[in-house]
Design a protein around this motif. Structure first.
Motif, PDB file in Angstrom:
ATOM      1  N   LEU A   1       0.074 -11.604   8.546  1.00  0.00           N
ATOM      2  CA  LEU A   1      -1.337 -10.690   8.876  1.00  0.00           C
ATOM      3  C   LEU A   1      -1.200  -9.125   8.801  1.00  0.00           C
ATOM      4  O   LEU A   1      -1.830  -8.454   8.158  1.00  0.00           O
ATOM      5  CB  LEU A   1      -2.047 -10.975  10.115  1.00  0.00           C
ATOM      6  CG  LEU A   1      -3.273 -10.596  10.508  1.00  0.00           C
ATOM      7  CD1 LEU A   1      -4.422 -10.669   9.429  1.00  0.00           C
ATOM      8  CD2 LEU A   1      -3.869 -11.086  11.905  1.00  0.00           C
ATOM      9  N   LEU A   2      -0.168  -8.881   9.628  1.00  0.00           N
ATOM     10  CA  LEU A   2       0.225  -7.297   9.556  1.00  0.00           C
ATOM     11  C   LEU A   2       0.627  -6.980   8.248  1.00  0.00           C
ATOM     12  O   LEU A   2       0.377  -5.603   7.940  1.00  0.00           O
ATOM     13  CB  LEU A   2       1.074  -6.799  10.875  1.00  0.00           C
ATOM     14  CG  LEU A   2       1.557  -5.446  10.971  1.00  0.00           C
ATOM     15  CD1 LEU A   2       0.324  -4.661  11.391  1.00  0.00           C
ATOM     16  CD2 LEU A   2       2.991  -5.468  11.842  1.00  0.00           C
ATOM     17  N   GLU A   3       1.194  -7.567   7.532  1.00  0.00           N
ATOM     18  CA  GLU A   3       1.904  -7.050   6.086  1.00  0.00           C
ATOM     19  C   GLU A   3       0.774  -6.840   5.204  1.00  0.00           C
ATOM     20  O   GLU A   3       0.942  -5.963   4.504  1.00  0.00           O
ATOM     21  CB  GLU A   3       2.576  -8.345   5.749  1.00  0.00           C
ATOM     22  CG  GLU A   3       3.187  -7.699   4.228  1.00  0.00           C
ATOM     23  CD  GLU A   3       4.001  -9.049   3.429  1.00  0.00           C
ATOM     24  OE1 GLU A   3       3.544 -10.142   3.799  1.00  0.00           O
ATOM     25  OE2 GLU A   3       4.835  -8.637   2.629  1.00  0.00           O
TER      26      GLU A   3
ATOM     27  N   TYR B   1      -1.618  -5.053   5.910  1.00  0.00           N
ATOM     28  CA  TYR B   1      -2.009  -3.580   6.053  1.00  0.00           C
ATOM     29  C   TYR B   1      -0.989  -2.884   6.081  1.00  0.00           C
ATOM     30  O   TYR B   1      -1.185  -1.439   6.430  1.00  0.00           O
ATOM     31  CB  TYR B   1      -2.694  -3.565   7.678  1.00  0.00           C
ATOM     32  CG  TYR B   1      -4.066  -4.474   7.905  1.00  0.00           C
ATOM     33  CD1 TYR B   1      -5.178  -3.796   7.512  1.00  0.00           C
ATOM     34  CD2 TYR B   1      -3.901  -5.586   8.413  1.00  0.00           C
ATOM     35  CE1 TYR B   1      -6.323  -4.558   7.554  1.00  0.00           C
ATOM     36  CE2 TYR B   1      -5.189  -6.175   8.433  1.00  0.00           C
ATOM     37  CZ  TYR B   1      -6.550  -5.648   8.020  1.00  0.00           C
ATOM     38  OH  TYR B   1      -7.409  -6.481   8.101  1.00  0.00           O
ATOM     39  N   LEU B   2       0.116  -3.111   5.608  1.00  0.00           N
ATOM     40  CA  LEU B   2       1.195  -2.291   5.396  1.00  0.00           C
ATOM     41  C   LEU B   2       1.056  -1.110   4.386  1.00  0.00           C
ATOM     42  O   LEU B   2       0.721  -1.500   3.278  1.00  0.00           O
ATOM     43  CB  LEU B   2       2.444  -3.024   5.152  1.00  0.00           C
ATOM     44  CG  LEU B   2       3.917  -2.573   5.651  1.00  0.00           C
ATOM     45  CD1 LEU B   2       3.983  -2.226   6.934  1.00  0.00           C
ATOM     46  CD2 LEU B   2       4.942  -3.639   5.545  1.00  0.00           C
ATOM     47  N   TRP B   3       1.486  -0.024   4.617  1.00  0.00           N
ATOM     48  CA  TRP B   3       1.595   1.262   3.796  1.00  0.00           C
ATOM     49  C   TRP B   3       0.129   1.635   3.454  1.00  0.00           C
ATOM     50  O   TRP B   3       0.032   2.662   2.727  1.00  0.00           O
ATOM     51  CB  TRP B   3       2.195   0.789   2.348  1.00  0.00           C
ATOM     52  CG  TRP B   3       3.511   0.200   2.635  1.00  0.00           C
ATOM     53  CD1 TRP B   3       3.939  -1.038   2.063  1.00  0.00           C
ATOM     54  CD2 TRP B   3       4.676   0.629   3.303  1.00  0.00           C
ATOM     55  NE1 TRP B   3       5.092  -1.218   2.429  1.00  0.00           N
ATOM     56  CE2 TRP B   3       5.581  -0.313   3.151  1.00  0.00           C
ATOM     57  CE3 TRP B   3       4.969   1.974   4.251  1.00  0.00           C
ATOM     58  CZ2 TRP B   3       7.068  -0.032   3.860  1.00  0.00           C
ATOM     59  CZ3 TRP B   3       6.032   2.137   4.976  1.00  0.00           C
ATOM     60  CH2 TRP B   3       7.177   0.955   4.645  1.00  0.00           C
ATOM     61  N   SER B   4      -0.888   0.990   3.947  1.00  0.00           N
ATOM     62  CA  SER B   4      -2.263   1.831   3.835  1.00  0.00           C
ATOM     63  C   SER B   4      -2.564   2.679   4.832  1.00  0.00           C
ATOM     64  O   SER B   4      -1.426   2.806   5.644  1.00  0.00           O
ATOM     65  CB  SER B   4      -3.577   0.379   4.006  1.00  0.00           C
ATOM     66  OG  SER B   4      -3.395  -0.005   5.308  1.00  0.00           O
ATOM     67  N   SER B   5      -3.464   3.458   5.030  1.00  0.00           N
ATOM     68  CA  SER B   5      -3.583   4.185   6.088  1.00  0.00           C
ATOM     69  C   SER B   5      -4.962   3.994   6.880  1.00  0.00           C
ATOM     70  O   SER B   5      -5.882   3.135   6.378  1.00  0.00           O
ATOM     71  CB  SER B   5      -3.630   5.764   5.658  1.00  0.00           C
ATOM     72  OG  SER B   5      -4.899   5.794   4.760  1.00  0.00           O
TER      73      SER B   5
END
Lengths: 127, 127, 127, 127
Positions: free
Chosen positions: C43-45, C47-51
């Motif tokens: 789930l966390l992945e 949102y990775l690298w977005s802001s």
């Protein structure tokens, strides 16, 4: 051990990889902490549903993936320390020195509780 | 870089710590993969509720904890690789070599998508 | 709210799915806790690298995946509580009651520190 | 099951808790995904160093903490779905429907591999 790279060498290599792609902008310490956690989850997934010593060993397709996912965790961790100004080798030295006090070998031998779960543990006690 | 310890040296130190406590019995690769994930979560917690570059920087009490939690992740990761027979330095070299192909610098510069999210990406395409 | 399923109904459904496959043997609370963590990482992945609020919103391909990964977390969590004998609804009620005391609304409004990071916090203080 | 709360009721309660503290500003879906992962790590920590069925069961001090940490995961997950516009109950229904196809009961009974690790699995095969 002569051929083993130093943490500083490995850090320089992962930094060069990111710099060549202008990825510094994404590499805030916070984002990299997220990445460490995501990669740790992918590493853990390889051991899911197996048992510690039991009838269902690691599926053979997964064995080479352990090295791969472990490398991902290290890459993100080195990038994080690089960007957050953390000297990881010094931090590990500190950690081990404190762990020696928290988990004295003669007391915890063969047990794996948290330091405050040992029967004789007293809050605030000095050794 | 002369003073930076090698991965092999660090591995020897964390192994000695575990051996002195008879903790090998708990240090199955599977348990250590769990530990990496737990420690990665503690590292991530330090960045929770802050923002990437915004009005709420890392709470000052948390700054020294970053080094501490990063060391925990590294310790568990080195133990895992030691027990699973993984050459972590070689794995990182392999990983970077493959990442060079998957994320060519001239194509991905300044973007942080997964390799299969780039508009021009085609499954199975060779470069 | 009339059509929203209860936790007990959802638990019965995920249990039936596992039972039909004889997966109880894998569903130790410990294994399921690993699974919750693995799914939380997936789930966390997304949102990775977005802001947080910035120039790079969630990649559109990822939007439907959020629901999917959130469902995975819930499924594993319900299975875990079922197997560990945890009444999850009661636990949430308890948690909220204690959080009301730990984070009094008039004191913490608009801040997101841990309870022991507020300037006026005193260890052991009762309210 | 009559007394079990619905997901909608639980969501309303965790939302009210956050609203009373003006915490919406911190509750971006991205931050909440981080929180789910952090809480999942705390849940997992309770099972660390124990074994699946073996000589070292869950330390008794940890038993009540399982309920507590599970509630934390649920609270963050409900907040995330609320803020990201995800209908979690519908997502779970979808997930189970797809899992029925991916893991047919007669084929996977008593095994816990990933769907693409079964010997007879063929990419792209329809059932």
């Amino acid at each position: 051990m002569a051929d083993s790279p130093t943490l500083a060498e490995l850090t320089a290599r992962v930094r060069a990889f990111a710099d060549a792609r202008d990825w510094e902008r994404f590499h805030s310490p916070r984002n990299l902490a997220m990445a460490v956690s995501v990669e740790a989850g992918e590493l853990l997934e390889l051991y899911l549903w197996s048992s510690d010593g039991g009838p269902q060993p690691l599926h053979p397709d997964r064995v080479p993936k352990v090295a791969d996912e472990a490398a991902d965790v290290l890459m993100c961790l080195l990038n994080l320390c690089d960007r957050a100004g953390v000297d990881l080798a010094a931090a590990l030295t500190d950690k081990l020195a404190r762990a020696e006090l928290k988990y004295p070998a003669d007391r915890v031998r063969g047990q794996a509780l948290k330091y405050d779960e040992y029967p004789e543990w007293e809050p605030g006690r000095r050794r």
